[in-house]
Structures are given as C-alpha cells and as structure tokens.
Design a protein around this motif. Structure first.
Motif, PDB file in Angstrom:
ATOM      1  N   HIS A 170       0.848  -1.188   0.000  1.00 37.90           N
ATOM      2  CA  HIS A 170       0.000   0.000   0.000  1.00 37.90           C
ATOM      3  C   HIS A 170       0.884   1.238   0.000  1.00 37.90           C
ATOM      4  O   HIS A 170       1.618   1.493   0.944  1.00 37.90           O
ATOM      5  N   GLY A 171       0.813   2.015  -1.089  1.00 35.65           N
ATOM      6  CA  GLY A 171       1.466   3.319  -1.119  1.00 35.65           C
ATOM      7  C   GLY A 171       2.927   3.279  -0.749  1.00 35.65           C
ATOM      8  O   GLY A 171       3.389   4.126   0.007  1.00 35.65           O
ATOM      9  N   GLY A 172       3.667   2.283  -1.249  1.00 32.33           N
ATOM     10  CA  GLY A 172       5.083   2.239  -0.952  1.00 32.33           C
ATOM     11  C   GLY A 172       5.420   1.588   0.366  1.00 32.33           C
ATOM     12  O   GLY A 172       6.537   1.722   0.863  1.00 32.33           O
ATOM     13  N   VAL A 173       4.462   0.875   0.983  1.00 31.48           N
ATOM     14  CA  VAL A 173       4.730   0.163   2.227  1.00 31.48           C
ATOM     15  C   VAL A 173       4.262  -1.284   2.070  1.00 31.48           C
ATOM     16  O   VAL A 173       3.245  -1.551   1.426  1.00 31.48           O
ATOM     17  N   THR A 174       5.030  -2.212   2.644  1.00 27.58           N
ATOM     18  CA  THR A 174       4.691  -3.627   2.591  1.00 27.58           C
ATOM     19  C   THR A 174       4.553  -4.167   4.008  1.00 27.58           C
ATOM     20  O   THR A 174       5.438  -3.970   4.840  1.00 27.58           O
ATOM     21  N   VAL A 175       3.440  -4.825   4.287  1.00 29.92           N
ATOM     22  CA  VAL A 175       3.250  -5.461   5.592  1.00 29.92           C
ATOM     23  C   VAL A 175       4.022  -6.774   5.594  1.00 29.92           C
ATOM     24  O   VAL A 175       3.765  -7.660   4.780  1.00 29.92           O
ATOM     25  N   VAL A 176       4.978  -6.909   6.512  1.00 29.41           N
ATOM     26  CA  VAL A 176       5.791  -8.127   6.580  1.00 29.41           C
ATOM     27  C   VAL A 176       5.421  -9.008   7.761  1.00 29.41           C
ATOM     28  O   VAL A 176       5.772 -10.191   7.793  1.00 29.41           O
ATOM     29  N   ALA A 177       4.723  -8.452   8.752  1.00 34.28           N
ATOM     30  CA  ALA A 177       4.217  -9.236   9.881  1.00 34.28           C
ATOM     31  C   ALA A 177       2.905  -8.605  10.320  1.00 34.28           C
ATOM     32  O   ALA A 177       2.809  -7.378  10.442  1.00 34.28           O
ATOM     33  N   ASP A 178       1.904  -9.431  10.544  1.00 35.39           N
ATOM     34  CA  ASP A 178       0.558  -8.914  10.766  1.00 35.39           C
ATOM     35  C   ASP A 178      -0.056  -9.552  12.007  1.00 35.39           C
ATOM     36  O   ASP A 178       0.417 -10.571  12.506  1.00 35.39           O
ATOM     37  N   TYR A 179      -1.125  -8.927  12.498  1.00 37.22           N
ATOM     38  CA  TYR A 179      -1.880  -9.430  13.652  1.00 37.22           C
ATOM     39  C   TYR A 179      -0.954  -9.622  14.857  1.00 37.22           C
ATOM     40  O   TYR A 179      -0.902 -10.687  15.472  1.00 37.22           O
ATOM     41  N   LEU A 180      -0.244  -8.562  15.187  1.00 38.29           N
ATOM     42  CA  LEU A 180       0.674  -8.563  16.316  1.00 38.29           C
ATOM     43  C   LEU A 180       0.060  -7.812  17.491  1.00 38.29           C
ATOM     44  O   LEU A 180      -0.722  -6.879  17.307  1.00 38.29           O
ATOM     45  N   ASN A 181       0.438  -8.204  18.702  1.00 38.10           N
ATOM     46  CA  ASN A 181      -0.083  -7.577  19.912  1.00 38.10           C
ATOM     47  C   ASN A 181       0.878  -6.523  20.431  1.00 38.10           C
ATOM     48  O   ASN A 181       1.888  -6.827  21.053  1.00 38.10           O
ATOM     49  N   ASN A 182       0.579  -5.247  20.111  1.00 35.66           N
ATOM     50  CA  ASN A 182       1.406  -4.134  20.566  1.00 35.66           C
ATOM     51  C   ASN A 182       2.882  -4.347  20.196  1.00 35.66           C
ATOM     52  O   ASN A 182       3.746  -4.481  21.071  1.00 35.66           O
ATOM     53  N   PRO A 183       3.203  -4.400  18.897  1.00 37.95           N
ATOM     54  CA  PRO A 183       4.590  -4.664  18.476  1.00 37.95           C
ATOM     55  C   PRO A 183       5.516  -3.513  18.822  1.00 37.95           C
ATOM     56  O   PRO A 183       5.186  -2.352  18.594  1.00 37.95           O
ATOM     57  N   ARG A 184       6.675  -3.814  19.360  1.00 36.93           N
ATOM     58  CA  ARG A 184       7.620  -2.789  19.803  1.00 36.93           C
ATOM     59  C   ARG A 184       8.992  -3.009  19.156  1.00 36.93           C
ATOM     60  O   ARG A 184       9.176  -2.838  17.961  1.00 36.93           O
ATOM     61  N   GLY A 185       9.993  -3.361  19.948  1.00 32.16           N
ATOM     62  CA  GLY A 185      11.350  -3.428  19.438  1.00 32.16           C
ATOM     63  C   GLY A 185      11.551  -4.522  18.402  1.00 32.16           C
ATOM     64  O   GLY A 185      10.885  -5.561  18.419  1.00 32.16           O
ATOM     65  N   LEU A 186      12.503  -4.268  17.483  1.00 39.43           N
ATOM     66  CA  LEU A 186      12.815  -5.198  16.401  1.00 39.43           C
ATOM     67  C   LEU A 186      14.299  -5.516  16.391  1.00 39.43           C
ATOM     68  O   LEU A 186      15.121  -4.712  16.817  1.00 39.43           O
ATOM     69  N   ASP A 187      14.637  -6.696  15.882  1.00 37.81           N
ATOM     70  CA  ASP A 187      16.026  -7.019  15.573  1.00 37.81           C
ATOM     71  C   ASP A 187      16.040  -7.870  14.314  1.00 37.81           C
ATOM     72  O   ASP A 187      15.055  -8.560  13.998  1.00 37.81           O
ATOM     73  N   LEU A 188      17.146  -7.824  13.601  1.00 38.44           N
ATOM     74  CA  LEU A 188      17.259  -8.505  12.319  1.00 38.44           C
ATOM     75  C   LEU A 188      18.609  -9.194  12.256  1.00 38.44           C
ATOM     76  O   LEU A 188      19.654  -8.558  12.430  1.00 38.44           O
ATOM     77  N   ARG A 189      18.586 -10.508  12.043  1.00 40.30           N
ATOM     78  CA  ARG A 189      19.826 -11.280  11.949  1.00 40.30           C
ATOM     79  C   ARG A 189      19.719 -12.273  10.797  1.00 40.30           C
ATOM     80  O   ARG A 189      18.809 -13.107  10.773  1.00 40.30           O
ATOM     81  N   HIS A 190      20.673 -12.160   9.848  1.00 39.05           N
ATOM     82  CA  HIS A 190      20.774 -13.116   8.744  1.00 39.05           C
ATOM     83  C   HIS A 190      19.436 -13.283   8.013  1.00 39.05           C
ATOM     84  O   HIS A 190      19.021 -14.399   7.673  1.00 39.05           O
ATOM     85  N   GLY A 191      18.741 -12.163   7.797  1.00 42.93           N
ATOM     86  CA  GLY A 191      17.498 -12.187   7.061  1.00 42.93           C
ATOM     87  C   GLY A 191      16.272 -12.563   7.854  1.00 42.93           C
ATOM     88  O   GLY A 191      15.166 -12.585   7.309  1.00 42.93           O
ATOM     89  N   THR A 192      16.432 -12.848   9.138  1.00 36.87           N
ATOM     90  CA  THR A 192      15.307 -13.188  10.009  1.00 36.87           C
ATOM     91  C   THR A 192      14.996 -12.015  10.917  1.00 36.87           C
ATOM     92  O   THR A 192      15.892 -11.468  11.570  1.00 36.87           O
ATOM     93  N   LEU A 193      13.725 -11.637  10.958  1.00 32.27           N
ATOM     94  CA  LEU A 193      13.274 -10.515  11.763  1.00 32.27           C
ATOM     95  C   LEU A 193      12.671 -11.028  13.070  1.00 32.27           C
ATOM     96  O   LEU A 193      11.907 -11.999  13.072  1.00 32.27           O
ATOM     97  N   TYR A 194      13.023 -10.381  14.174  1.00 28.41           N
ATOM     98  CA  TYR A 194      12.456 -10.707  15.484  1.00 28.41           C
ATOM     99  C   TYR A 194      11.676  -9.496  15.990  1.00 28.41           C
ATOM    100  O   TYR A 194      12.166  -8.363  15.917  1.00 28.41           O
ATOM    101  N   VAL A 195      10.484  -9.759  16.513  1.00 34.05           N
ATOM    102  CA  VAL A 195       9.581  -8.708  16.972  1.00 34.05           C
ATOM    103  C   VAL A 195       9.232  -8.932  18.437  1.00 34.05           C
ATOM    104  O   VAL A 195       8.787 -10.023  18.806  1.00 34.05           O
ATOM    105  N   ALA A 196       9.435  -7.925  19.266  1.00 29.67           N
ATOM    106  CA  ALA A 196       8.952  -7.969  20.646  1.00 29.67           C
ATOM    107  C   ALA A 196       7.511  -7.486  20.660  1.00 29.67           C
ATOM    108  O   ALA A 196       7.224  -6.349  20.268  1.00 29.67           O
ATOM    109  N   GLU A 197       6.602  -8.362  21.091  1.00 33.11           N
ATOM    110  CA  GLU A 197       5.196  -7.990  21.245  1.00 33.11           C
ATOM    111  C   GLU A 197       4.927  -7.750  22.731  1.00 33.11           C
ATOM    112  O   GLU A 197       5.124  -8.641  23.558  1.00 33.11           O
ATOM    113  N   ALA A 198       4.467  -6.551  23.061  1.00 32.33           N
ATOM    114  CA  ALA A 198       4.195  -6.224  24.467  1.00 32.33           C
ATOM    115  C   ALA A 198       2.945  -6.902  24.997  1.00 32.33           C
ATOM    116  O   ALA A 198       2.640  -6.806  26.183  1.00 32.33           O
TER     117      ALA A 198
END
Length: 391
Positions: A59-87
């Motif tokens: 949508h408009g130059g943005v791509t959803v890569v992870a959906d239906y998350l509970n209060n998503p906060r901090g992120l980290d990325l290692r070797h192509g894998t994304l980690y999401v902290a959900e509060a």
C-alpha cells in the motif's frame, strides 16, 4: 522532574494505571488534536483520514511483513530473520476501580520470528500489562539477538520496586518484573529494576522501566532504563552504570527509550523527551568513561533508533506532534553528513521499533499500541503490524 502524561500512559511502571488511557494534552488535561475521548464513556477515539490504516499487502510504498501482532515494539534482524517484541494484550488480573482506570496484567507478551512468507511466536508467556481492551500495553518491549553467540535476549517492563508493586500480581509476572531475560527458558540474566531501586543513579528517587536492550554477546548486554534515565551494562549477569542521560534544558527528563551500537563502536541512545516538547528529543553518543554527548537533536518522541549500512541513523518518532499526541509518526533518516530525510508520515501511526537491513530497507513496528484485533476506538483495519517502507 519526573513523568508527564505521555510517559505515564506508555512508559511508566504498571503501578501508574494512568499509562493506558491518558491520551490528553499535558498542558490542559483534556483531549486534543486528532485524539478524542468521550466525556461519557472515557473511551478513546482516533480520527484519521480515510484509508490511513494499513492493511495486508502493498500500500502506497509500504509492505506489511508481519501482521496481527499484539502491541509490536522493538525489532532485531539477523541473517534475514526478523524478530519482533510484542508487548502483549495484558491479562485477567486487573487493577483499578473502573474500566477507564484499569490496568490488566497477564502473560500475553511474546517474541515473534518472521521469515519470508512465515511468522511464528517463538517465545510466549511473557509479562504484559494493558488496558481492558488490550491497547497501550507494556511488557517485553525489546528483543536483541547477540552479535556474538546468537542468544536471544528480551527486556521486561517493571511494576516498580518491591514496596511499589501492587498486591495480587501473578507469581510469574513478579519473577519477570524488570528483568533482562534470555530464551528459550525465559531465564533471568539480570535484575535491572533491582539495580535502580538500590542505586537510583539519577538521584531523583527510584523509578524503573527497562525498555531497550542491545546484546553485544551472550556475556555482554547494554540496557536503557527509560524511567531511571540510565544506561546500564550487564556483564555475566552483573549490572553496572554506563551513563546517566542528562535532563532537558527545561529540567524535564530525556527518558532513554533505545540503545544501539554505532558503526564507530560507541553507544547511541534515543530519547522520548516528551516533557521538552516538539524537537526536544535527542540521540546521545556514549563512550565508556566519558559524559554523554548530543549526536543529533531536534527530534520528537523518539522510541527507537538504528543504523543503516551506509552509516545513516534512523530514528523512529512515536508521534510527530507531542503537544497533541497526533497518531502520525515518522522515521527520520540522518545521513553521516547531517542531511535529514523524513520517511513514512503517510503510513506510520504510533510507530515503535525500527531496524534496517543490509540493503538499506527500513522495517518499522506500526500501530505499536494496538493488539492483533485492533480496537473500536481506532480506525477499522488498524492493528499491530511490522511494515517495510518502500517496495
């Protein structure tokens, strides 16, 4: 000088039950701007332009890569894998006399792992505190994969010092309270809040909300305690003080919400600084043994920072107008030569964590204060997501 409204409803300990629904102007105590509260029900309503809520796909130059998350906060990325902290979305143990005052506590926070075409919660059962509808949660608010050793580290919010903790909280919530944790067993690595309660580094009275972690290795981590205004080093589980972040010129706290290591090996810290108003947030550069120095100023409500492959700094602004708490957020890119570019103001709403991959693609937690199913108080389709800016 301690917390103002924005900090209370989003960063303060669980005992401050106003953290959940305090979308008010700190100058007037009344709702303002795009954020509206019903005087009859106390429910929050956020008004945005039609189509502003992000949904699945491109949508408009943005791509959803992870959906239906509970209060998503901090992120980290290692070797192509994304980690999401959900509060998380809180729980069944509620504190407060009325729904508008209640904080509900449970073990719904988690860590989600995202690979191309697939997302899965790999750590669950982490502490969470939220409104009865699951909005404005605090919990495990950041995640970091160790650069050496590969351990998965998480930082948990605090309900306060022992004499500040409300009665009746579940035992597992108390075990995780204010701790640096390591998966998969949610092992306690260090008690960050205990250090604040025993030492009070900024001298303003014990107040703790560990909010960000950077894992240099399995033996060495650095933590930002947002409410304590301190940056702490953890080595083999032992906590020590790295730096205290100075107050703003008006005497309000800077509130360190994020810590990362820069290309030069120094530590960089982003601040919320809502008490300093628009443009009052900064990114500080810290070299051990030296006082913190301002690296970038003129930012607003910074909740995370990251560096890109070219050395550019990216700062996630939770709101672009701290006076009205507008839901419109942004990511500010600051190139090594100081040139600034503002990204995402048409698609980011109350964003949280930010991370940049080796190709310069920017990933951001969007609607970071909403659960997976959204809320009637917010636009249809608005829910916790991670988006990638650009195609």
């Amino acid at each position: 000088m301690r917390s103002t409204t924005l900090r209370r409803w989003w960063l303060a300990p669980v005992a401050a039950t106003a953290l959940l629904l305090g979308l008010t102007n700190p100058a007037t105590g009344r709702p303002s701007g795009d954020v509206l509260r019903s005087p009859l029900t106390g429910k929050v309503k956020v008004e945005l332009a039609a189509g502003a809520a992000t949904t699945s796909g491109h949508h408009g130059g943005v791509t959803v890569v992870a959906d239906y998350l509970n209060n998503p906060r901090g992120l980290d990325l290692r070797h192509g894998t994304l980690y999401v902290a959900e509060a998380g979305r809180g729980g069944d143990t509620c504190i407060g006399d009325t729904p508008e005052e209640q904080t509900c506590v449970g073990l719904t926070s988690s860590i989600t792992r995202v690979r191309p075409g697939h997302q899965r919660r790999v750590v669950t059962g982490l502490l969470s505190a939220a409104g009865p509808d699951g909005t404005f949660a605090v919990g495990v608010d950041d995640v970091s994969v160790a650069h050496r050793g590969g351990g998965l580290f998480m930082i948990a919010t605090a309900a306060g010092c022992p004499d500040q903790i409300p009665p009746g909280l579940p035992a597992e919530v108390l075990r995780q309270n204010g701790k640096l944790l390591k998966s998969p067993a949610k092992r306690v690595v260090a008690d960050i809040t205990a250090f604040e309660c025993a030492n009070d580094p900024d001298g303003q009275g014990p107040e703790s909300d560990p909010y960000s972690v950077y894992a240099a290795s399995n033996r060495h981590q650095v933590v930002a305690d947002a409410a304590g205004d301190s940056i702490l080093t953890v080595r083999d589980g032992r906590v020590s003080l790295l730096a205290v972040i100075p107050s703003s010129p008006n005497g309000s706290d800077q509130v360190p919400t994020s810590v990362t290591r820069g290309p030069d090996g120094a530590w960089y810290v982003g601040t919320l600084a809502e008490g300093a108003g628009n443009g009052g947030a900064k990114v500080w550069r810290i070299v051990p043994g030296h006082d913190p120095e301002v690296y970038v100023d003129g930012l607003t409500a910074v909740v995370d920072i990251a560096f890109g492959p070219d050395g550019s700094l990216y700062a996630s602004e939770f709101t672009t107008d701290a006076a009205t708490f507008s839901p419109v957020g942004a990511v500010v890119r600051v190139r090594p030569n100081g040139h600034r570019t503002v990204l995402g103001t048409d698609v980011l709403h109350y964003p949280g964590g930010v991370v940049v991959d080796r190709h310069g693609k920017v990933y951001v937690s969007n609607w970071s204060i909403l659960p997976a199913n959204g809320s009637p108080a917010f636009p249809a389709g608005a829910r916790g997501q991670v988006v990638r800016l650009g195609r």
